[in-house]
Design a protein around this motif. Structure first.
Motif, PDB file in Angstrom:
ATOM      1  N   ILE A   1     102.928  86.190  97.389  1.00 35.10           N
ATOM      2  CA  ILE A   1     103.214  85.667  98.630  1.00 35.10           C
ATOM      3  C   ILE A   1     102.397  84.183  99.184  1.00 35.10           C
ATOM      4  O   ILE A   1     101.232  84.296  98.499  1.00 35.10           O
ATOM      5  CB  ILE A   1     103.271  86.744  99.691  1.00 35.10           C
ATOM      6  N   GLN A   2     102.774  83.767 100.207  1.00 36.92           N
ATOM      7  CA  GLN A   2     102.032  82.771 100.540  1.00 36.92           C
ATOM      8  C   GLN A   2     100.916  83.227 101.374  1.00 36.92           C
ATOM      9  O   GLN A   2     101.030  84.527 102.251  1.00 36.92           O
ATOM     10  CB  GLN A   2     102.972  82.033 101.891  1.00 36.92           C
ATOM     11  N   PRO A   3      99.681  82.809 101.236  1.00 35.79           N
ATOM     12  CA  PRO A   3      98.546  83.322 102.008  1.00 35.79           C
ATOM     13  C   PRO A   3      98.727  83.619 103.551  1.00 35.79           C
ATOM     14  O   PRO A   3      98.368  84.637 104.132  1.00 35.79           O
ATOM     15  CB  PRO A   3      97.507  82.299 101.668  1.00 35.79           C
TER      16      PRO A   3
ATOM     17  N   THR B   1     111.131  77.302 100.149  1.00 34.41           N
ATOM     18  CA  THR B   1     110.605  77.253  98.701  1.00 34.41           C
ATOM     19  C   THR B   1     109.249  77.723  98.901  1.00 34.41           C
ATOM     20  O   THR B   1     108.524  77.311  99.633  1.00 34.41           O
ATOM     21  CB  THR B   1     110.783  75.883  98.032  1.00 34.41           C
ATOM     22  N   GLY B   2     108.942  78.570  97.699  1.00 35.50           N
ATOM     23  CA  GLY B   2     107.436  78.892  97.579  1.00 35.50           C
ATOM     24  C   GLY B   2     107.315  80.256  98.524  1.00 35.50           C
ATOM     25  O   GLY B   2     106.046  80.653  98.710  1.00 35.50           O
ATOM     26  N   ASP B   3     108.183  80.962  99.179  1.00 33.10           N
ATOM     27  CA  ASP B   3     108.144  82.151  99.833  1.00 33.10           C
ATOM     28  C   ASP B   3     107.467  83.231  98.962  1.00 33.10           C
ATOM     29  O   ASP B   3     106.903  84.193  99.370  1.00 33.10           O
ATOM     30  CB  ASP B   3     109.510  82.533 100.271  1.00 33.10           C
ATOM     31  N   GLY B   4     107.805  83.162  97.681  1.00 33.37           N
ATOM     32  CA  GLY B   4     107.167  84.102  96.720  1.00 33.37           C
ATOM     33  C   GLY B   4     108.260  84.740  95.788  1.00 33.37           C
ATOM     34  O   GLY B   4     109.414  84.668  95.914  1.00 33.37           O
ATOM     35  N   LYS B   5     107.653  85.712  95.291  1.00 22.54           N
ATOM     36  CA  LYS B   5     108.484  86.638  94.213  1.00 22.54           C
ATOM     37  C   LYS B   5     108.018  88.042  94.284  1.00 22.54           C
ATOM     38  O   LYS B   5     106.691  88.309  94.211  1.00 22.54           O
ATOM     39  CB  LYS B   5     108.489  85.891  92.960  1.00 22.54           C
ATOM     40  N   ILE B   6     108.819  89.031  93.805  1.00 29.14           N
ATOM     41  CA  ILE B   6     108.542  90.294  93.887  1.00 29.14           C
ATOM     42  C   ILE B   6     108.765  90.735  92.264  1.00 29.14           C
ATOM     43  O   ILE B   6     110.064  90.792  91.931  1.00 29.14           O
ATOM     44  CB  ILE B   6     109.186  91.232  94.801  1.00 29.14           C
ATOM     45  N   PHE B   7     107.790  91.575  91.694  1.00 32.69           N
ATOM     46  CA  PHE B   7     108.219  92.121  90.359  1.00 32.69           C
ATOM     47  C   PHE B   7     108.116  93.508  90.494  1.00 32.69           C
ATOM     48  O   PHE B   7     107.050  94.076  91.020  1.00 32.69           O
ATOM     49  CB  PHE B   7     107.210  91.553  89.309  1.00 32.69           C
ATOM     50  N   ILE B   8     109.019  94.295  89.989  1.00 32.98           N
ATOM     51  CA  ILE B   8     108.988  95.714  89.955  1.00 32.98           C
ATOM     52  C   ILE B   8     108.958  96.203  88.511  1.00 32.98           C
ATOM     53  O   ILE B   8     110.005  95.883  87.933  1.00 32.98           O
ATOM     54  CB  ILE B   8     110.307  96.144  90.516  1.00 32.98           C
ATOM     55  N   LEU B   9     107.996  96.876  88.145  1.00 31.25           N
ATOM     56  CA  LEU B   9     107.856  97.723  86.869  1.00 31.25           C
ATOM     57  C   LEU B   9     107.932  99.028  87.001  1.00 31.25           C
ATOM     58  O   LEU B   9     107.204  99.771  87.753  1.00 31.25           O
ATOM     59  CB  LEU B   9     106.481  97.075  86.325  1.00 31.25           C
TER      60      LEU B   9
ATOM     61  N   ARG C   1     106.846  73.548  90.505  1.00 30.49           N
ATOM     62  CA  ARG C   1     105.699  73.391  89.627  1.00 30.49           C
ATOM     63  C   ARG C   1     104.553  72.785  90.723  1.00 30.49           C
ATOM     64  O   ARG C   1     103.847  71.803  90.440  1.00 30.49           O
ATOM     65  CB  ARG C   1     105.956  72.341  88.712  1.00 30.49           C
ATOM     66  N   GLY C   2     104.600  73.396  91.798  1.00 25.56           N
ATOM     67  CA  GLY C   2     103.499  73.206  92.779  1.00 25.56           C
ATOM     68  C   GLY C   2     103.654  71.632  93.467  1.00 25.56           C
ATOM     69  O   GLY C   2     102.886  71.521  94.365  1.00 25.56           O
ATOM     70  N   VAL C   3     104.674  70.883  93.149  1.00 29.01           N
ATOM     71  CA  VAL C   3     104.825  69.793  93.646  1.00 29.01           C
ATOM     72  C   VAL C   3     105.433  69.652  95.055  1.00 29.01           C
ATOM     73  O   VAL C   3     104.904  68.828  95.883  1.00 29.01           O
ATOM     74  CB  VAL C   3     105.979  68.785  92.824  1.00 29.01           C
ATOM     75  N   SER C   4     106.335  70.129  95.303  1.00 33.04           N
ATOM     76  CA  SER C   4     107.131  70.106  96.835  1.00 33.04           C
ATOM     77  C   SER C   4     106.524  71.123  97.921  1.00 33.04           C
ATOM     78  O   SER C   4     106.908  71.115  98.891  1.00 33.04           O
ATOM     79  CB  SER C   4     108.738  70.001  96.800  1.00 33.04           C
ATOM     80  N   GLU C   5     105.484  71.804  97.630  1.00 38.88           N
ATOM     81  CA  GLU C   5     104.890  72.683  98.537  1.00 38.88           C
ATOM     82  C   GLU C   5     103.689  72.231  99.149  1.00 38.88           C
ATOM     83  O   GLU C   5     103.099  73.325  99.681  1.00 38.88           O
ATOM     84  CB  GLU C   5     104.695  74.020  97.581  1.00 38.88           C
ATOM     85  N   VAL C   6     103.295  71.151  98.510  1.00 42.93           N
ATOM     86  CA  VAL C   6     101.686  70.770  98.970  1.00 42.93           C
ATOM     87  C   VAL C   6     101.614  70.802 100.308  1.00 42.93           C
ATOM     88  O   VAL C   6     100.407  71.099 100.885  1.00 42.93           O
ATOM     89  CB  VAL C   6     101.562  69.130  98.503  1.00 42.93           C
ATOM     90  N   TYR C   7     102.754  70.507 101.280  1.00 44.31           N
ATOM     91  CA  TYR C   7     102.537  70.640 102.728  1.00 44.31           C
ATOM     92  C   TYR C   7     102.130  72.108 103.200  1.00 44.31           C
ATOM     93  O   TYR C   7     101.516  72.122 104.338  1.00 44.31           O
ATOM     94  CB  TYR C   7     103.628  70.166 103.516  1.00 44.31           C
ATOM     95  N   ARG C   8     102.572  73.036 102.384  1.00 44.10           N
ATOM     96  CA  ARG C   8     102.136  74.521 102.775  1.00 44.10           C
ATOM     97  C   ARG C   8     100.977  75.008 102.462  1.00 44.10           C
ATOM     98  O   ARG C   8     100.372  75.985 103.268  1.00 44.10           O
ATOM     99  CB  ARG C   8     103.195  75.319 102.244  1.00 44.10           C
ATOM    100  N   SER C   9     100.161  74.462 101.372  1.00 42.44           N
ATOM    101  CA  SER C   9      98.941  75.010 101.204  1.00 42.44           C
ATOM    102  C   SER C   9      98.171  74.104  99.997  1.00 42.44           C
ATOM    103  O   SER C   9      98.533  73.160  99.589  1.00 42.44           O
ATOM    104  CB  SER C   9      99.102  76.171 100.398  1.00 42.44           C
ATOM    105  N   HIS C  10      96.882  73.905 100.124  1.00 37.91           N
ATOM    106  CA  HIS C  10      96.141  72.958  99.507  1.00 37.91           C
ATOM    107  C   HIS C  10      96.383  73.203  97.737  1.00 37.91           C
ATOM    108  O   HIS C  10      96.390  74.328  97.390  1.00 37.91           O
ATOM    109  CB  HIS C  10      94.638  73.503  99.372  1.00 37.91           C
ATOM    110  N   LYS C  11      96.535  72.043  97.137  1.00 35.43           N
ATOM    111  CA  LYS C  11      96.893  72.131  95.777  1.00 35.43           C
ATOM    112  C   LYS C  11      95.550  72.120  94.882  1.00 35.43           C
ATOM    113  O   LYS C  11      94.716  71.142  95.016  1.00 35.43           O
ATOM    114  CB  LYS C  11      97.828  71.071  95.421  1.00 35.43           C
TER     115      LYS C  11
ATOM    116  N   ARG D   1     102.188  78.776  90.043  1.00 34.60           N
ATOM    117  CA  ARG D   1     102.992  77.555  90.435  1.00 34.60           C
ATOM    118  C   ARG D   1     104.614  78.456  90.191  1.00 34.60           C
ATOM    119  O   ARG D   1     104.831  79.172  89.115  1.00 34.60           O
ATOM    120  CB  ARG D   1     102.791  76.335  89.428  1.00 34.60           C
ATOM    121  N   GLY D   2     105.652  77.908  90.742  1.00 33.31           N
ATOM    122  CA  GLY D   2     106.843  78.346  90.768  1.00 33.31           C
ATOM    123  C   GLY D   2     107.692  77.285  90.345  1.00 33.31           C
ATOM    124  O   GLY D   2     107.321  76.359  89.549  1.00 33.31           O
ATOM    125  N   ARG D   3     109.165  77.288  90.603  1.00 32.61           N
ATOM    126  CA  ARG D   3     110.004  76.471  89.976  1.00 32.61           C
ATOM    127  C   ARG D   3     109.865  74.891  90.350  1.00 32.61           C
ATOM    128  O   ARG D   3     109.888  73.903  89.524  1.00 32.61           O
ATOM    129  CB  ARG D   3     111.363  76.494  90.300  1.00 32.61           C
TER     130      ARG D   3
END
Ligand SMILES: Nc1ncnc2c1ncn2[C@@H]1O[C@H](COP(=O)(O)OP(=O)(O)OP(=O)(O)O)[C@@H](O)[C@H]1O
Ligand SMILES: [Mg+2]
Length: 113
Positions: free
Chosen positions: A8-10, A86-94, A40-50, A36-38
């Motif tokens: 998730i986003q911090p 974009t960049g909200d995150g992802k959930i993996f269920i194992l 590739r970290g490029v369009s999310e820079v405004y949300r967090s430090h790259k 990094r997600g789809r």
């Protein structure tokens, strides 16, 4: 038993933990990670430090749960982490094979919570 990993986003951590608390899901491991997600970290820079390699700072939650708690856990994570951007995150269920409480030697569902 399932092992749920959420990235998730911090800045959503506090809200996600609050939503988990509401559903009485208290046991969690929290880590600071980079990813990094789809985009590739490029369009999310405004949300967090790259970082180098187009990696962005993220928070990882690890939560092991019995079957009854799988749905509430996923719902709580989404409720706390979703902004619609974009960049909200992802959930993996194992599938989780086993769990051992070291102090008592208990195993399985009893040891999880
Ligand atoms: N397939 C994957 N494997 C491993 N880690 C992933 C994967 N997809 C996402 N992540 C991790 O989750 C973080 C957040 O991903 P993100 O929300 O940007 O996914 P996305 O697929 O790009 O979706 P969106 O288009 O909504 O941004 C990434 O920075 C990375 O750490
Ligand atoms: Mg993305």
């Amino acid at each position: 038993m399932k092992y749920i990993i959420a990235i998730i986003q911090p800045d959503r951590l506090h809200e996600v933990l609050a939503r988990l608390d509401e559903k009485e899901i208290y046991l969690v491991t929290v880590s600071s990670v980079m990813g990094r997600g789809r985009q590739r970290g490029v369009s999310e820079v405004y949300r967090s430090h790259k970082e180098a390699g187009n990696l962005l700072k993220k928070v990882r939650l690890d939560i092991a749960v019995n079957e009854d708690f799988v749905k509430p856990t996923i719902e709580a994570i989404i409720a706390g982490a979703k902004t619609g951007q974009t960049g909200d995150g992802k959930i993996f269920i194992l599938n989780l094979e086993e769990c051992v409480r070291i102090r008592t030697g208990e195993t399985g569902s009893v040891a999880i919570g």
